[in-house]
Design a protein around this motif. Structure first.
Motif, PDB file in Angstrom:
ATOM      1  N   LEU A  33     154.324-117.696 -10.830  1.00 45.14           N
ATOM      2  CA  LEU A  33     153.739-118.042 -12.157  1.00 45.14           C
ATOM      3  C   LEU A  33     154.035-116.635 -13.235  1.00 45.14           C
ATOM      4  CD1 LEU A  33     150.302-119.499 -11.161  1.00 45.14           C
ATOM      5  CD2 LEU A  33     152.211-120.598 -11.828  1.00 45.14           C
ATOM      6  N   SER A  34     153.844-116.997 -14.419  1.00 46.42           N
ATOM      7  CA  SER A  34     154.038-115.870 -15.356  1.00 46.42           C
ATOM      8  C   SER A  34     153.064-115.017 -15.577  1.00 46.42           C
ATOM      9  CB  SER A  34     154.349-116.473 -16.806  1.00 46.42           C
ATOM     10  OG  SER A  34     152.918-117.047 -17.185  1.00 46.42           O
ATOM     11  N   LYS A  35     153.453-113.825 -15.816  1.00 48.92           N
ATOM     12  CA  LYS A  35     152.469-112.619 -16.107  1.00 48.92           C
ATOM     13  C   LYS A  35     151.318-113.160 -17.122  1.00 48.92           C
ATOM     14  CE  LYS A  35     151.298-108.255 -16.008  1.00 48.92           C
ATOM     15  NZ  LYS A  35     151.016-107.651 -14.731  1.00 48.92           N
ATOM     16  N   GLN A  36     151.646-113.900 -18.191  1.00 49.04           N
ATOM     17  CA  GLN A  36     150.598-114.316 -18.870  1.00 49.04           C
ATOM     18  C   GLN A  36     149.538-115.158 -18.139  1.00 49.04           C
ATOM     19  OE1 GLN A  36     150.008-113.289 -22.118  1.00 49.04           O
ATOM     20  NE2 GLN A  36     148.400-114.550 -22.406  1.00 49.04           N
ATOM     21  N   GLN A  37     150.079-116.010 -17.315  1.00 47.86           N
ATOM     22  CA  GLN A  37     149.360-116.831 -16.585  1.00 47.86           C
ATOM     23  C   GLN A  37     148.241-116.097 -15.706  1.00 47.86           C
ATOM     24  OE1 GLN A  37     152.436-119.555 -15.278  1.00 47.86           O
ATOM     25  NE2 GLN A  37     151.077-121.193 -15.626  1.00 47.86           N
ATOM     26  N   HIS A  38     148.878-114.971 -14.931  1.00 48.52           N
ATOM     27  CA  HIS A  38     148.088-113.892 -14.285  1.00 48.52           C
ATOM     28  C   HIS A  38     147.159-113.348 -14.918  1.00 48.52           C
ATOM     29  CE1 HIS A  38     151.666-113.630 -11.155  1.00 48.52           C
ATOM     30  NE2 HIS A  38     151.072-114.501 -10.923  1.00 48.52           N
ATOM     31  N   LEU A  39     147.320-112.986 -16.258  1.00 51.12           N
ATOM     32  CA  LEU A  39     146.397-112.382 -17.010  1.00 51.12           C
ATOM     33  C   LEU A  39     144.916-113.237 -17.225  1.00 51.12           C
ATOM     34  CD1 LEU A  39     148.439-110.392 -19.578  1.00 51.12           C
ATOM     35  CD2 LEU A  39     147.017-109.507 -17.420  1.00 51.12           C
ATOM     36  N   GLN A  40     145.090-114.602 -16.991  1.00 54.69           N
ATOM     37  CA  GLN A  40     144.004-115.505 -17.245  1.00 54.69           C
ATOM     38  C   GLN A  40     143.151-115.573 -16.154  1.00 54.69           C
ATOM     39  OE1 GLN A  40     143.274-117.203 -20.048  1.00 54.69           O
ATOM     40  NE2 GLN A  40     145.174-116.007 -20.696  1.00 54.69           N
ATOM     41  N   PHE A  41     143.378-114.755 -14.993  1.00 52.25           N
ATOM     42  CA  PHE A  41     142.580-114.918 -13.823  1.00 52.25           C
ATOM     43  C   PHE A  41     141.321-114.145 -13.761  1.00 52.25           C
ATOM     44  CE2 PHE A  41     141.477-113.194  -9.272  1.00 52.25           C
ATOM     45  CZ  PHE A  41     141.359-114.523  -8.973  1.00 52.25           C
ATOM     46  N   PRO A  42     141.174-113.011 -14.542  1.00 49.16           N
ATOM     47  CA  PRO A  42     139.653-112.827 -14.451  1.00 49.16           C
ATOM     48  C   PRO A  42     138.610-113.459 -15.434  1.00 49.16           C
ATOM     49  CG  PRO A  42     141.248-110.830 -15.185  1.00 49.16           C
ATOM     50  CD  PRO A  42     142.172-112.067 -14.877  1.00 49.16           C
ATOM     51  N   LEU A  43     139.316-113.947 -16.554  1.00 49.07           N
ATOM     52  CA  LEU A  43     138.306-115.107 -17.161  1.00 49.07           C
ATOM     53  C   LEU A  43     138.009-116.360 -16.271  1.00 49.07           C
ATOM     54  CD1 LEU A  43     137.122-115.888 -19.940  1.00 49.07           C
ATOM     55  CD2 LEU A  43     139.331-117.031 -20.528  1.00 49.07           C
ATOM     56  N   LEU A  44     139.192-116.770 -15.579  1.00 47.61           N
ATOM     57  CA  LEU A  44     138.882-118.166 -14.893  1.00 47.61           C
ATOM     58  C   LEU A  44     137.872-117.781 -13.555  1.00 47.61           C
ATOM     59  CD1 LEU A  44     142.558-119.640 -14.865  1.00 47.61           C
ATOM     60  CD2 LEU A  44     140.459-120.250 -16.390  1.00 47.61           C
ATOM     61  N   TYR A  45     138.084-116.583 -13.104  1.00 46.26           N
ATOM     62  CA  TYR A  45     137.339-116.122 -12.034  1.00 46.26           C
ATOM     63  C   TYR A  45     135.783-116.146 -12.226  1.00 46.26           C
ATOM     64  CZ  TYR A  45     135.735-113.772  -7.874  1.00 46.26           C
ATOM     65  OH  TYR A  45     135.113-113.438  -6.654  1.00 46.26           O
ATOM     66  N   ARG A  46     135.644-115.463 -13.421  1.00 42.56           N
ATOM     67  CA  ARG A  46     134.203-115.563 -13.913  1.00 42.56           C
ATOM     68  C   ARG A  46     133.576-117.044 -13.950  1.00 42.56           C
ATOM     69  NH1 ARG A  46     135.947-111.153 -16.982  1.00 42.56           N
ATOM     70  NH2 ARG A  46     136.263-112.473 -18.957  1.00 42.56           N
ATOM     71  N   LYS A  47     134.345-117.823 -14.457  1.00 43.08           N
ATOM     72  CA  LYS A  47     133.885-119.327 -14.451  1.00 43.08           C
ATOM     73  C   LYS A  47     133.704-119.968 -13.165  1.00 43.08           C
ATOM     74  CE  LYS A  47     136.242-120.572 -18.952  1.00 43.08           C
ATOM     75  NZ  LYS A  47     137.126-121.408 -19.499  1.00 43.08           N
ATOM     76  N   LEU A  48     134.604-119.602 -12.207  1.00 37.19           N
ATOM     77  CA  LEU A  48     134.579-119.903 -10.996  1.00 37.19           C
ATOM     78  C   LEU A  48     133.286-119.580 -10.374  1.00 37.19           C
ATOM     79  CD1 LEU A  48     135.497-121.428  -8.206  1.00 37.19           C
ATOM     80  CD2 LEU A  48     136.771-119.342  -8.000  1.00 37.19           C
ATOM     81  N   CYS A  49     133.032-118.459 -10.606  1.00 36.58           N
ATOM     82  CA  CYS A  49     131.811-117.733 -10.011  1.00 36.58           C
ATOM     83  C   CYS A  49     130.172-118.363 -10.646  1.00 36.58           C
ATOM     84  CB  CYS A  49     131.401-116.126 -10.403  1.00 36.58           C
ATOM     85  SG  CYS A  49     132.613-115.163  -9.276  1.00 36.58           S
ATOM     86  N   SER A  50     130.516-118.624 -11.874  1.00 39.74           N
ATOM     87  CA  SER A  50     129.506-119.550 -12.530  1.00 39.74           C
ATOM     88  C   SER A  50     129.278-120.773 -12.020  1.00 39.74           C
ATOM     89  CB  SER A  50     129.788-119.449 -14.196  1.00 39.74           C
ATOM     90  OG  SER A  50     128.806-120.425 -14.709  1.00 39.74           O
TER      91      SER A  50
END
Length: 328
Positions: A33-50
Motif C-alpha cells: 500500500l502507498s504512504k498516503q494510505q498508511h497515513l490514514q491509519f491513525p484516523l481509521l484506528y480511532r474509528k475502529l476503537c469507537s
C-alpha cells in the motif's frame, strides 16, 4: 442501530483497516500500500476503537466484540510508529483530515453559517440606513474608537491611538489572543445545549455587520474594507467552523439517542476536535495576515485582488481538498 445494520455499514471500513494492519506488519520493502494510505491509519484506528466501544456498550454478539477487540490489539502497537512522523501527520491533517472532517459535518456548518451571516447582513444594511442603530450593539466609547481606527486620517488603519506605535509582531500576538478567544468561546459555549454557540454566532454577526454598515455609511470604504477583506476569509470562516463544532456538542446533549448524554458528548467532542484544530490554524493565519498585511500601505486595488484570491483559496480548499481518493 441493530447489529446487522451496524455490521453492514462498517464492514468495508473494517476490511480496509485489516488490510492496513497486514501491510504495516510487513517489512518496509515488502509493503504494497502507498504512504498516503498508511497515513490514514491513525484516523481509521480511532474509528475502529469507537466501533469496539459501541459494540460492547450495546451488547452485540461476543463474536463481533472479540473480532473488533483483536483488531484493536493488533493495531495498537502500529499506531505508535506514527509518533515519530509528526511532520507527515500535520501535513496529512492540513491537506486531507481537516477539510474532510468539515465536509462530514456540513449540516452543522451550514446552520452555523446562517446563524452568523443573516444577522450580519440584516444589521449591516440597517446600520447603513440608520446612523443611531449601531449604538444598540455597541456603547458610545467603542463606536468612537472604531471610527477613529478606520478614519482615513489614521495612517495605521485598524489600530487605535493606544496601539498605533506597537510593532507588527506585537499586534500579531494581540490578534492571536483575540481571535483564539472568540473562536474558543464560540465553540466551548456549545456545551450549553448549543445555545451558547448560537448566541456568540448571532452576537458576532450583529456586531461585525453593524460596524461594516456604520463605517460604510460614514464613507470609510477605502480604509475599512481593504483592511478586513484579506484576513476575513480565514477569520470569519474559522469563527463559523468553531460555531459548527459547538453545535455538535449541543446536539449530542439534546439528542443522545441510545447513549447516555456523557457518552454522546465524548463521541461528538472527538468528531468536533479536528474542526476546532483546523479553525485554530486558520485563526493563526488570519492573525498573521492582519498584523503584517491588512494595515500596510499597499494600494487598495492590490488588497482587494489579494482578498479575492484568499477567499477563493479558502473556499476551494474546504470544498475540494482531500477528495483525490474518493473518500470525501
Amino acid at each position: 442501530m441493530k447489529q446487522q445494520q451496524f455490521e453492514l455499514e462498517n464492514q468495508p471500513l473494517w476490511d480496509e483497516i485489516e488490510s492496513l494492519i497486514e501491510d504495516l506488519q510487513r517489512k518496509r520493502q515488502h509493503r504494497q500500500l502507498s504512504k498516503q494510505q498508511h497515513l490514514q491509519f491513525p484516523l481509521l484506528y480511532r474509528k475502529l476503537c469507537s466501533h469496539y466501544a459501541l459494540a460492547r456498550s450495546r451488547g452485540f454478539s461476543p463474536a463481533l466484540v472479540d473480532q473488533l477487540h483483536v483488531m484493536v490489539l493488533r493495531g495498537h502497537p502500529l499506531l505508535y510508529r506514527f509518533k515519530g512522523e509528526w511532520g507527515w501527520r500535520i501535513l496529512q491533517f492540513v491537506f486531507t483530515g481537516f477539510p474532510r472532517a468539515l465536509r462530514r459535518q456540513k449540516a452543522y456548518f451550514l446552520i452555523s453559517l446562517l446563524a452568523f451571516l443573516l444577522p450580519g447582513l440584516i444589521m449591516g444594511t440597517a446600520c447603513f440606513l440608520n446612523d443611531d442603530l449601531i449604538y444598540s450593539v455597541m456603547n458610545e466609547a467603542t463606536v468612537a474608537e472604531m471610527e477613529q481606527n478606520y478614519d482615513p486620517a489614521n495612517d495605521r488603519p485598524g489600530r487605535s491611538v493606544e496601539r498605533s506605535s506597537d510593532t507588527d509582531f506585537l499586534m500579531f500576538g494581540f490578534y492571536i489572543m483575540n481571535n483564539i478567544g472568540i473562536g474558543f468561546r464560540t465553540f466551548a459555549s456549545g456545551i450549553l445545549f448549543g445555545i451558547g454557540s448560537l448566541f456568540f454566532l448571532l452576537f458576532n454577526g450583529l456586531v461585525i455587520g453593524g460596524v461594516a454598515g456604520h463605517l460604510s455609511r460614514l464613507g470609510y470604504h477605502d480604509t475599512f474594507w481593504p483592511f478586513v477583506s484579506g484576513h476575513g476569509s480565514f477569520e470569519l470562516t474559522a469563527i463559523v467552523i468553531c460555531g459548527a463544532a459547538g453545535l455538535m456538542l449541543g446536539h449530542a446533549l439534546l439528542a443522545p439517542r441510545q447513549q447516555t448524554r456523557l457518552q454522546a458528548l465524548k463521541m461528538r467532542a472527538l468528531e468536533a476536535l479536528p474542526l476546532v484544530m483546523g479553525a485554530a490554524l486558520m485563526l493563526l493565519f488570519a492573525a498573521f495576515i492582519e498584523a503584517f498585511w491588512s494595515s500596510s500601505s499597499v494600494a487598495v486595488a492590490t488588497k482587494y485582488a489579494v482578498a479575492a484570491i484568499l477567499w477563493a483559496v479558502v473556499i476551494l480548499y474546504l470544498v475540494f481538498m482531500g477528495r483525490n481518493d474518493g473518500s470525501g
